[in-house]
Design an enzyme around this catalytic site. Structure first.
Site: not given
Ligand code: GLU
Length: 481
Positions: A112
């Site tokens: 993240k």
């Molecule tokens: N930000 C989104 C989540 O928390 C999508 C992550 C992604 O598509 O890699 O799942």
């Protein structure tokens, strides 16, 4: 139990909450010594401070990219833009990505990113400068890379930012034929896939549809029947909340009776027109002044309004020790990441509220990201090879039915829309939705199997963690760890 200086039970931080939920699950699992710790800890967090010259001076920004687990690569997870971004939050979100990907069988590790910035303070050109510079800092350390680390949108970011990131990576890696796959959530004309924007909200809808396919599960929450007529309160009408509320009300007949936003809430027991309210928010910046229903300035109180299903779809920690005893619903589906703290989770469980956990409920985003990544690597859009062939085969059936229709005269005829609907081969959007629906059904079934078959697993969150951790452990074991 952690106490603060006044002796009250302290609310856990987001990362502590995720760790506690992890610990509850591993306590009933049989993991080899040391492996538990290896899976729990965050592998690395990179912090970067960089300057961007704008408005006549250099402004310094702080950004993060955390890699929780590399049991599979690339690692995957969004990039968040918010002033509240910090290391604890990014690490908690990265851990959730690991478990989420494992649960929905997206072949990624967890990661993240975040940037401390209020995007509303900057114009488009400034945002582009900042995003490109952040992307440069991450890409030069392989923290953006098609085979190592693939970001995506999260709070405060969207297609626009992803397009800049993809372009920035491409400029730095001009001969990489897979450069497009370095980030997902891109606009369709910049290598994106149909259905990615709606994906997380769509996933919430599919998750609820699957839950309601199991009357025994509904009964645990004291609910019966289907989604039709169920009263839903939604917190946050951003991308996820908007799409979930829209699909559930327009397609499943549920009634969205309250929507809580930053500046207050709108209540309407007859059901809110989600599209109309969303348009109002886009043009007025908040819910205040919306003509239908009634406006309440204290949104936090509306979160406690009686309903059948509560959908927190914005920030982490909105349901916490302070308000969880007053939450008046039977079912909570965590469309956001970490909206219920570990403390609140315990209180709600004690009250018999059923929780569909974030690592499952909001996995629609990363699932469709996975499809986008595969599309980018295969350099061909889904359905391009089969669609017309499928139509030709369907044409054979329709021709035969038309012959039968003529033969039988007035006694039988084809349903008027059948021919058109049956003939049409599936386009990319339909294939994406079908893949997402399948993913959400199968992941739910894996969770409920553990939930119902084990006496020591009292809830869906614990079951979800067990399924996910088992898969991560298996992949470590296969590597010889
Ligand atoms: N930000 C989104 C989540 O928390 C999508 C992550 C992604 O598509 O890699 O799942």
């Amino acid at each position: 139990m952690a106490n603060d200086t006044t002796g009250r039970v302290r609310e856990r931080s987001f990362r502590e909450s995720v760790d506690l939920m992890f610990n509850r699950a591993v306590a009933v699992m049989d993991l080899s010594p040391g492996l538990e710790e290896k899976i729990r800890v965050c592998n690395a967090t990179y912090i970067v401070r960089f300057g961007v010259r704008m408005r006549g001076r250099i402004q310094t920004f702080t950004g993060y990219r955390s890699v929780h687990s590399e049991h599979m690569e690339p690692v995957k997870g969004g990039i968040r833009y918010a002033l509240s971004v910090n290391q604890d939050e990014v690490e908690a979100l990265a851990a959730l990505m690991t478990y989420k990907c494992a649960l929905v069988e997206a072949p990624f590790g967890g990661s993240k990113g975040g940037l401390c910035i209020d995007p509303r303070e900057y114009d488009e050109h400034e945002m582009e400068l900042v995003t490109r510079r952040f992307a440069y800092e991450l890409a030069k350390r392989d923290l953006i890379h098609p085979s190592q680390n693939v970001p995506a949108p999260d709070m405060g970011t969207g297609e626009r930012e992803m397009a800049w990131i993809a372009d920035q990576y491409h400029r730095m890696n001009t001969t990489d034929i897979n450069a497009m796959a370095c980030v997902t959530g891109k606009p369709i004309h910049a290598g994106g896939i149909h259905g990615r924007v709606e994906a997380t909200g769509r996933g919430v809808q599919y998750a609820l549809q699957e839950f309601f396919r199991h009357p025994e599960d509904c009964a645990v929450a004291g609910l019966d029947g289907g989604l039709e007529g169920k009263r839903i309160v939604v917190q946050g009408l951003g991308n996820v909340g908007y799409h979930a509320a829209k699909f559930l009300s327009e397609e499943d007949g549920a009634k969205v009776t309250a929507i809580v936003e930053r500046d207050g809430a709108i209540i309407d027991d007859n059901g809110i027109d989600v599209e109309a309210l969303h348009n109002w928010i886009v043009s007025h910046g908040g819910v205040k002044g919306y003509a239908e229903g009634s406006y309440v300035s204290d949104g936090a109180r509306v979160l406690e309004k009686e309903c059948d299903i509560l959908i927190p779809a914005a920030m982490e920690g909105v349901i916490n020790r302070e308000n969880s005893a007053r939450i008046n619903t039977r079912l909570i589906i965590e469309a956001a990441n970490g909206p219920v703290t570990a403390g609140a989770d315990e209180i709600l469980r004690g009250r018999g509220v059923v929780l569909i956990p974030d690592l499952y409920a909001n996995a629609g985003g990363v699932t469709v990201s996975y499809f986008e990544w595969v599309k980018n690597l295969s350099h061909i859009r889904f359905g391009r090879m089969q669609r017309r062939q499928e139509e030709a085969r369907h044409r054979l059936v329709v021709n035969e039915l038309e012959r039968l229709d003529r033969y039988l005269g007035d006694s039988w005829s084809m349903t008027p829309t059948f021919k058109e609907r049956y003939l049409r081969g599936a386009d990319e959007l339909e294939l994406v939705r079908s893949g997402l629906d399948d993913t959400m059904r199968i992941a739910y079934q894996a969770m409920r199997e553990v939930w119902h078959s084990r006496e020591d697993v009292p809830d869906l969150r614990m079951a979800a963690y067990i399924v996910a951790i088992q898969r991560v452990a298996l992949s470590y074991r296969e590597k010889g760890l």
